[in-house]
Design a protein around this motif. Structure first.
Motif, PDB file in Angstrom:
ATOM      1  N   ILE A  16       0.880  -1.234  -0.049  1.00 24.20           N
ATOM      2  CA  ILE A  16      -0.028  -0.017  -0.105  1.00 24.20           C
ATOM      3  C   ILE A  16       0.812   1.286   0.068  1.00 24.20           C
ATOM      4  O   ILE A  16       0.583   1.988  -0.662  1.00 24.20           O
ATOM      5  CB  ILE A  16      -1.109  -0.047   1.283  1.00 24.20           C
ATOM      6  CG1 ILE A  16      -1.928  -1.295   1.101  1.00 24.20           C
ATOM      7  CG2 ILE A  16      -1.671   1.200   1.302  1.00 24.20           C
ATOM      8  CD1 ILE A  16      -2.786  -1.513   2.484  1.00 24.20           C
ATOM      9  N   SER A  17       2.047   1.285   0.807  1.00 26.18           N
ATOM     10  CA  SER A  17       2.815   2.394   0.795  1.00 26.18           C
ATOM     11  C   SER A  17       3.425   2.818  -0.597  1.00 26.18           C
ATOM     12  O   SER A  17       3.333   4.061  -0.881  1.00 26.18           O
ATOM     13  CB  SER A  17       3.834   2.257   1.939  1.00 26.18           C
ATOM     14  OG  SER A  17       4.674   0.944   1.304  1.00 26.18           O
ATOM     15  N   ARG A  18       3.756   1.718  -1.458  1.00 21.91           N
ATOM     16  CA  ARG A  18       4.095   2.136  -2.893  1.00 21.91           C
ATOM     17  C   ARG A  18       2.964   2.543  -3.455  1.00 21.91           C
ATOM     18  O   ARG A  18       3.231   3.463  -4.417  1.00 21.91           O
ATOM     19  CB  ARG A  18       4.860   0.784  -3.328  1.00 21.91           C
ATOM     20  CG  ARG A  18       6.117   0.404  -2.588  1.00 21.91           C
ATOM     21  CD  ARG A  18       6.531  -0.908  -3.253  1.00 21.91           C
ATOM     22  NE  ARG A  18       6.924  -1.112  -4.565  1.00 21.91           N
ATOM     23  CZ  ARG A  18       8.014  -0.797  -5.148  1.00 21.91           C
ATOM     24  NH1 ARG A  18       8.819  -0.156  -4.382  1.00 21.91           N
ATOM     25  NH2 ARG A  18       8.054  -0.903  -6.484  1.00 21.91           N
ATOM     26  N   LEU A  19       1.776   2.158  -3.354  1.00 26.22           N
ATOM     27  CA  LEU A  19       0.749   2.725  -4.157  1.00 26.22           C
ATOM     28  C   LEU A  19       0.542   4.065  -3.848  1.00 26.22           C
ATOM     29  O   LEU A  19       0.444   5.109  -4.744  1.00 26.22           O
ATOM     30  CB  LEU A  19      -0.662   1.818  -3.848  1.00 26.22           C
ATOM     31  CG  LEU A  19      -1.787   2.187  -4.576  1.00 26.22           C
ATOM     32  CD1 LEU A  19      -2.710   0.828  -4.488  1.00 26.22           C
ATOM     33  CD2 LEU A  19      -2.580   3.268  -3.999  1.00 26.22           C
ATOM     34  N   ARG A  20       0.542   4.347  -2.650  1.00 31.68           N
ATOM     35  CA  ARG A  20       0.206   5.825  -2.210  1.00 31.68           C
ATOM     36  C   ARG A  20       1.352   6.696  -2.750  1.00 31.68           C
ATOM     37  O   ARG A  20       1.146   8.021  -3.032  1.00 31.68           O
ATOM     38  CB  ARG A  20       0.147   5.902  -0.668  1.00 31.68           C
ATOM     39  CG  ARG A  20      -1.134   5.316  -0.034  1.00 31.68           C
ATOM     40  CD  ARG A  20      -1.172   5.213   1.362  1.00 31.68           C
ATOM     41  NE  ARG A  20      -2.502   5.014   2.046  1.00 31.68           N
ATOM     42  CZ  ARG A  20      -2.730   4.612   3.112  1.00 31.68           C
ATOM     43  NH1 ARG A  20      -1.674   4.140   4.158  1.00 31.68           N
ATOM     44  NH2 ARG A  20      -3.775   4.061   3.593  1.00 31.68           N
ATOM     45  N   GLY A  21       2.600   6.247  -2.514  1.00 30.62           N
ATOM     46  CA  GLY A  21       3.508   7.147  -2.965  1.00 30.62           C
ATOM     47  C   GLY A  21       3.776   7.394  -4.687  1.00 30.62           C
ATOM     48  O   GLY A  21       3.880   8.465  -5.001  1.00 30.62           O
ATOM     49  N   VAL A  22       3.256   6.304  -5.360  1.00 30.59           N
ATOM     50  CA  VAL A  22       3.185   6.714  -6.704  1.00 30.59           C
ATOM     51  C   VAL A  22       1.895   7.378  -7.085  1.00 30.59           C
ATOM     52  O   VAL A  22       1.940   8.370  -7.849  1.00 30.59           O
ATOM     53  CB  VAL A  22       2.980   5.087  -7.436  1.00 30.59           C
ATOM     54  CG1 VAL A  22       2.556   5.355  -9.055  1.00 30.59           C
ATOM     55  CG2 VAL A  22       4.516   4.520  -7.447  1.00 30.59           C
ATOM     56  N   HIS A  23       0.932   7.364  -6.553  1.00 32.61           N
ATOM     57  CA  HIS A  23      -0.360   8.120  -6.786  1.00 32.61           C
ATOM     58  C   HIS A  23       0.019   9.435  -6.519  1.00 32.61           C
ATOM     59  O   HIS A  23      -0.278  10.470  -7.126  1.00 32.61           O
ATOM     60  CB  HIS A  23      -1.508   7.788  -5.785  1.00 32.61           C
ATOM     61  CG  HIS A  23      -2.704   8.472  -6.073  1.00 32.61           C
ATOM     62  ND1 HIS A  23      -2.943   9.777  -5.609  1.00 32.61           N
ATOM     63  CD2 HIS A  23      -4.002   8.045  -6.630  1.00 32.61           C
ATOM     64  CE1 HIS A  23      -4.177  10.016  -6.118  1.00 32.61           C
ATOM     65  NE2 HIS A  23      -4.962   8.990  -6.614  1.00 32.61           N
TER      66      HIS A  23
END
Length: 915
Positions: free
Chosen positions: A758-765
């Motif tokens: 999830i942390s990678r998802l939020r960072g890319v978003h």
């Protein structure tokens, strides 16, 4: 926008606002359209007395402001005027649902909101004579301060002054107007007539109709799976079929053909089970082909889920009574009453309940009204004869096809409530690749703070508090004891022993090192040990350690808790036996309602208390000795964003298909396990099938399973491309985000980005939302947007050029045919998480080969989302240069896996999708 003269539509004067990713459109009360920065739009929204918008929560989140309390949310009006109907919660979705002109740009959208409001109010006025409940409910909501109240009452021809004189909760009593179900004589036992493959082919042809596209593979599939409906010859030897049907074969109608024939000929139901609620309703829609008449379908098809998915009318009634104290609750409860009066079956998760209503109204007055806590009082409830759940249970007994989910089927079978070997003798497990995971969840045990505190609350109620309907076991069962002193004594002993379980506020007491009772002392010792041994204590994720060499503090508290739990089991078993004895001793005197309540309490005592607590006791006993070889035990601290929410001890089967085979498969007469991804693509056909048999429990049956395979008819080599990008460092989030940005732009949207964290998802978003908006592409994000996942997927499906970032839940739950999904980007190879449970299973099932099989299956399932119909085209991109060649068997035969740089992948994506 002409309106019939007798309908009074009075749109309140207010601006309208629609927020994009980087800018917003504002329509002033004077009719002036402006494009604003999100910051300026947020400032105006805060200052406005009221404003027209769509999905207030999502709009406010995008603007970075608090949700407005005075907003004319078009979704609220839609839910009132069109209850139990869905629309995509966007300006375009509203326009489509109401057959209005589609907004072509951001500037067009605010005007579209006014058109939608006018159209909905006009419709409400036009239909007022046919809907005599709308004025009563609207009046209650208006008295509660509903911002739409005056306009709605005006359209209905109601006097606002007259409405205000009624009682606060008047109009919310929808339960009074629902029809009662009635009991019927027990149905006859199931027949034993098999289905000939040729008959299955003929039924399939009938379902498809004249002029349907020829699919030889679908007919072959229907013929092969009919073997699951052959008569059973030997006890414990069910007819099991493993059938892999490639995407596009049409497996749903393929198995519905023999299943429906068997149900008709043998006058008994076939249960069609899925892993996701989404597919339950896809199957339900497919059954419109078999039963085009709505009334016939209601009799022959039932969708079944766990009790926690359905509206509880008693909860709704008690919430409505609270409106006298909290008048604002009339607004959400009014919308719930509108839906309750229109719903097909009371299903609030994936049925006709719009998923965005929970976002709008909050969980307390939506999902919080379901029977989530096992508090049902059954025949003692005045709504029992109108209960959605009880009605569904009875319909399922007489239906031809019951559309359920794996979790419900396994739990019901484990409790002996599926009647396996009686009328329910045939089972179909669609999404069969998830049987292992569903069994893992169904047959596991968790001795934790939340679980034990919940059991205490179920037994003792809220202990002096008046929240909700948690009255405890004494209030629910005391009048069933029949005046016997022994039963009353057993009940008191159960309630007294429950003191050992954690009570309200247990987590706060653990944090303050002041646990109370044996249960909290054990949890405190576990918590200290996990934090002493676990890695990643400063991170955001949960922690776990092996349950080995735990030390005296844990052992001492475990022994004390086990002693207390055993004291809880003994009187509970005695109480259940005494209550059950009444059914025999007073058979002539007990009325039917009392018998039902006694049976339900006995079942609850066994399954919710005795079986659960015995499992906990066995787990604690193992700490003083050794965990049985069939199980894995470990300690865990559950966390959300670094905050502890639970702590406890877990026990899972190393191979959960063993209890599945014993409890579900073996007692049945026949079962079909089917999926597009049963085999993992290792390249060794025999090895693939053996792996599929191991993951579905077929290896534990005396005769194994019949194997069948129907390959996909799609031309994957010409309709898809697979790129493995070899020059993006997956540990550099800036580079990963840049790759997503350029690939999404190359596809022109229609892109799904999948993440393993999830942390990678939020960072890319965070890094790509702005640039994509500048390119005219909307970016949606799971765990980012203030929208639940079903709503996000609906928006993604409807908005052709939108992009969506999500985790595994999106990969498993999305079904988007057509151009709305033409690109999938995976951030890295989805290896299994290196947990304690996975470590044990890896050792048991084959080390690296097991890891590879699981990973290939995930890649295969993700790739399968791309092409859902004959003309679809799609690109699959993996941003991981470490992708091993041995995993490429996940992709269809003939599809070339190209290892390229990002530049080549972007160019290849653009050329393939636009060429």
């Amino acid at each position: 926008m002409s309106t019939p003269s007798h309908i009074r539509v009075a749109l309140p004067a207010a601006p309208a606002l629609v927020a994009g990713m980087r800018e917003a459109a504002w329509l002033s009360e004077e009719g002036e359209i402006e494009r604003l920065s999100l910051k300026e739009a947020g400032r105006r929204l805060r200052r406005a007395e009221a404003c027209y918008l769509v999905h207030a929560g999502a709009t406010a989140a995008r603007l970075g402001v608090e949700r407005p309390t005075r907003g004319f949310d078009l979704l609220e009006l839609f839910a009132f005027v069109r209850p139990a109907r869905f629309c995509v919660p966007t300006p375009r979705g509203l326009a489509e649902a109401l057959s209005l002109p589609m907004p072509e740009s951001l500037e067009d959208a605010p005007t579209g909101l006014l058109r939608a409001a006018h159209g909905l109010l006009t419709t409400l006025g036009r239909e007022a004579g046919e809907d005599n409940q709308a004025p009563r409910i609207a009046g209650a909501m208006a008295r509660g301060g509903w911002i739409w109240g005056p306009a709605v009452l005006s359209a209905l021809g109601e006097s606002e002054e007259a409405v205000m004189t009624r009682a606060a909760a008047s109009g919310l009593d929808v339960w009074r107007r629902l029809k009662e179900w009635s009991e019927q004589a027990p149905p006859p036992p199931a027949g034993d007539h098999g289905i000939d493959p040729s008959d299955a082919r003929r039924r399939l042809a009938e379902l498809l109709g004249d002029g349907a596209e020829e699919r030889p593979g679908q007919a072959d599939y229907a013929s092969a799976v009919s073997a699951a409906f052959a008569p059973k010859m030997t006890e414990g030897h069910p007819n099991m079929v493993l059938a892999e049907a490639g995407t596009g074969v049409g497996k749903t109608l393929g198995y519905i053909a023999p299943a429906s024939l068997w149900a008709e000929r043998n006058e008994a139901p076939v249960w069609l089970s899925t892993y996701t609620r989404n597919l339950q309703h896809q199957i339900d829609r497919e059954l419109d082909r078999l039963y085009p008449e709505e009334e016939e379908k209601r009799q022959r098809v039932v969708v079944r889920k766990g009790r926690e998915n359905y509206l509880c009318l008693l909860n709704l009634e008690e919430a409505a009574a609270g409106v006298q104290v909290n008048g604002a609750d009339a607004v959400p409860l009014g919308l719930m009453a509108r839906w309750a009066g229109a719903t097909r079956d009371g299903d609030m998760t994936g049925g006709d309940f719009p998923s965005w209503l929970t976002d709008l109204l909050g969980p307390r007055r939506t999902s919080g009204l379901t029977d989530r806590r096992g508090e049902c009082i059954f025949t003692a409830c005045q709504h029992y004869k109108k209960c959605y759940i009880e009605s569904g249970i009875r319909k399922a007994r007489r239906a031809d096809l019951v559309v359920a989910n794996h979790a419900l089927v396994m739990v019901q079978a484990a409790r002996g409530q599926l009647d396996l070997g009686g009328r329910t003798t045939r089972l179909v497990f669609d999404e069969g690749h998830h049987v292992f995971d569903a069994a893992d969840s169904a047959f596991s045990a968790y001795l934790s703070g939340l679980e034990t505190a919940e059991l205490r609350r179920w037994l003792r109620g809220h202990e002096g508090r008046s929240r909700g309907r948690a009255r405890g076991l004494k209030a629910r069962a005391e009048d069933l004891l029949g005046g016997g002193e022994a039963a009353a004594e057993a009940l008191e002993q159960v309630l007294d022993a429950a003191h050992a379980l954690p009570g309200d506020g247990w987590m706060a007491r653990l944090a303050e090192s002041r646990p109370q009772g044996a249960g909290e002392s054990f949890l405190a010792a576990l918590h200290a040990l996990v934090y002493a041994r676990a890695h990643g204590r400063d991170g955001p994720y949960g922690l776990e350690i092996e349950a080995a060499e735990v030390g005296e503090p844990v052992l001492e508290t475990a022994r004390a808790l086990k002693q207390k739990l055993d004291r809880l089991i003994q009187p509970a078993e005695r109480l259940a036996a005494l209550l059950h004895g009444r059914l025999d001793e007073e058979a002539d005197d007990l009325d039917g309602a009392t018998r039902v309540r006694i049976e339900q309490v006995c079942r609850s005592l066994k399954h919710r208390l005795v079986d659960t607590v015995k499992a906990w006791s066995d787990m604690l006993l193992a700490l003083d000795g050794e965990t049985p070889a069939a199980f894995v035990d470990w300690f865990a601290v559950e966390r959300i964003d670094g905050r502890d929410i639970d702590v406890g001890m877990r026990r899972h089967w190393v191979d959960p298909t063993l209890p599945f085979a014993e409890t579900v498969a073996a007692p049945s007469h026949g079962l079909l396990v089917t999926s597009a991804t049963l085999t993992d693509g290792s390249g060794d056909a025999e090895s693939e099938w053996r792996s599929a048999e191991a993951r579905t429990g077929a290896v534990h049956l005396p005769e194994g399973a019949i194997r069948a395979r129907a390959p996909s008819p799609f031309d994957y080599p010409n309709h898809t491309r697979v790129f493995v990008v070899n020059d993006v460092r997956k540990d550099d989030l800036d580079l990963v985000a840049a790759a997503y940005r350029e690939l999404f732009k190359a596809s022109g949207g229609g892109a799904l980005g999948l993440f393993t964290a999830i942390s990678r998802l939020r960072g890319v978003h965070r890094r790509i939302a702005g640039p994509l908006d500048e390119a005219g592409l909307t970016l949606l994000g799971q765990h980012v947007d203030a929208l639940n996942l079903p709503t996000l997927i609906e928006i993604f499906r409807a908005e052709r050029d939108s992009c969506l970032l999500g985790t595994d839940a999106v990969r498993d739950g999305v079904d988007v045919p057509g151009e709305s999904l033409r690109l999938i980007v995976f951030d890295r190879v989805p290896w299994p998480r290196p947990t304690i449970l996975h470590k044990a299973r890896r050792k048991h099932f084959g080390a690296r080969a097991y890891d590879d099989a699981l990973t290939r299956l995930k890649l295969k399932q993700a790739f399968g989302r791309l092409v859902r119909q004959q003309e679809d085209r799609g690109v699959f991109v993996l941003l991981d240069p470490m992708m091993p060649t041995r995993l490429t068997g996940a992709f269809p035969e003939g599809v070339e896996v190209q290892r390229v740089g990002l530049r080549e992948a972007v160019r290849g994506t653009r050329e393939f999708l636009t060429g």
